[in-house]
Design a protein around this motif. Structure first.
Motif, PDB file in Angstrom:
ATOM      1  N   UNK A  12       0.835  -1.204   0.000  1.00  0.00           N
ATOM      2  CA  UNK A  12       0.000   0.000   0.000  1.00  0.00           C
ATOM      3  C   UNK A  12       0.866   1.249   0.000  1.00  0.00           C
ATOM      4  N   UNK A  13       0.440   2.211  -0.786  1.00  0.00           N
ATOM      5  CA  UNK A  13       1.166   3.470  -0.901  1.00  0.00           C
ATOM      6  C   UNK A  13       0.251   4.622  -0.503  1.00  0.00           C
ATOM      7  N   UNK A  14       0.846   5.635   0.061  1.00  0.00           N
ATOM      8  CA  UNK A  14       0.119   6.816   0.517  1.00  0.00           C
ATOM      9  C   UNK A  14      -0.033   7.777  -0.657  1.00  0.00           C
ATOM     10  N   UNK A  15      -1.195   7.703  -1.297  1.00  0.00           N
ATOM     11  CA  UNK A  15      -1.483   8.551  -2.447  1.00  0.00           C
ATOM     12  C   UNK A  15      -2.793   9.280  -2.200  1.00  0.00           C
ATOM     13  N   UNK A  16      -3.070  10.233  -3.042  1.00  0.00           N
ATOM     14  CA  UNK A  16      -4.339  10.933  -2.989  1.00  0.00           C
ATOM     15  C   UNK A  16      -5.472   9.943  -3.216  1.00  0.00           C
ATOM     16  N   UNK A  17      -6.539  10.082  -2.449  1.00  0.00           N
ATOM     17  CA  UNK A  17      -7.739   9.258  -2.576  1.00  0.00           C
ATOM     18  C   UNK A  17      -7.488   7.785  -2.249  1.00  0.00           C
ATOM     19  N   UNK A  18      -6.480   7.510  -1.455  1.00  0.00           N
ATOM     20  CA  UNK A  18      -6.232   6.148  -0.990  1.00  0.00           C
ATOM     21  C   UNK A  18      -7.274   5.805   0.066  1.00  0.00           C
ATOM     22  N   UNK A  19      -7.854   4.605   0.020  1.00  0.00           N
ATOM     23  CA  UNK A  19      -8.864   4.253   1.020  1.00  0.00           C
ATOM     24  C   UNK A  19      -8.267   3.955   2.394  1.00  0.00           C
ATOM     25  N   UNK A  20      -6.964   3.832   2.476  1.00  0.00           N
ATOM     26  CA  UNK A  20      -6.299   3.539   3.753  1.00  0.00           C
ATOM     27  C   UNK A  20      -5.864   4.829   4.439  1.00  0.00           C
ATOM     28  N   UNK A  21      -5.749   4.742   5.755  1.00  0.00           N
ATOM     29  CA  UNK A  21      -5.094   5.821   6.483  1.00  0.00           C
ATOM     30  C   UNK A  21      -3.693   5.340   6.821  1.00  0.00           C
ATOM     31  N   UNK A  22      -2.788   6.269   7.033  1.00  0.00           N
ATOM     32  CA  UNK A  22      -1.398   5.924   7.339  1.00  0.00           C
ATOM     33  C   UNK A  22      -1.004   6.547   8.662  1.00  0.00           C
ATOM     34  N   UNK A  23      -0.320   5.755   9.483  1.00  0.00           N
ATOM     35  CA  UNK A  23       0.002   6.175  10.840  1.00  0.00           C
ATOM     36  C   UNK A  23       1.513   6.163  11.057  1.00  0.00           C
TER      37      UNK A  23
END
Length: 117
Positions: A12-23
């Protein structure tokens, strides 16, 4: 630069409109940090300074519904934040639906905004 989840074998990558949150890693909580480092297979002797520079992130797929607290503001959307006791782990993709926490076909990630905690 696109950030990637540091959890082993996660793409998973932190991109715009990603359904995941990153901590972010809990750098101010030494006990919990050691648990996170073990889960991420990072040397527990790595200095906080090195970890701060690396700025690793872990995506929401490695936390369960119980790891989040929901904060409701005066206006939508509802926001989910990690509890101070949360530690990343391998989570089965349909674990939330299996225990009846969410409706079939939905996921905690569909309700998360990209939250840095």
């Amino acid at each position: 630069m696109v950030r990637a989840c540091k959890f082993p074998n996660c793409n998973n990558k932190m991109k715009r409109h990603t359904p995941c949150s990153f901590h972010r890693l809990p750098l101010n909580d030494k006990q919990r940090l050691k648990l996170w480092l073990a889960a991420l297979q990072i040397d527990p002797d790595t200095s906080v300074k090195q970890l701060r520079v690396a700025d690793y992130r872990v995506c929401s797929e490695h936390f369960e519904r119980e790891d989040y607290v929901q904060r409701v503001g005066p206006e939508p959307p509802k926001q989910f934040f990690l509890k101070p006791t949360a530690v990343p782990r391998v989570v089965k993709p349909d674990a939330e639906a299996e225990v009846g926490l969410l409706t079939p076909g939905s996921s905690i990630n569909s309700y998360c905004i990209v939250t840095i905690s």
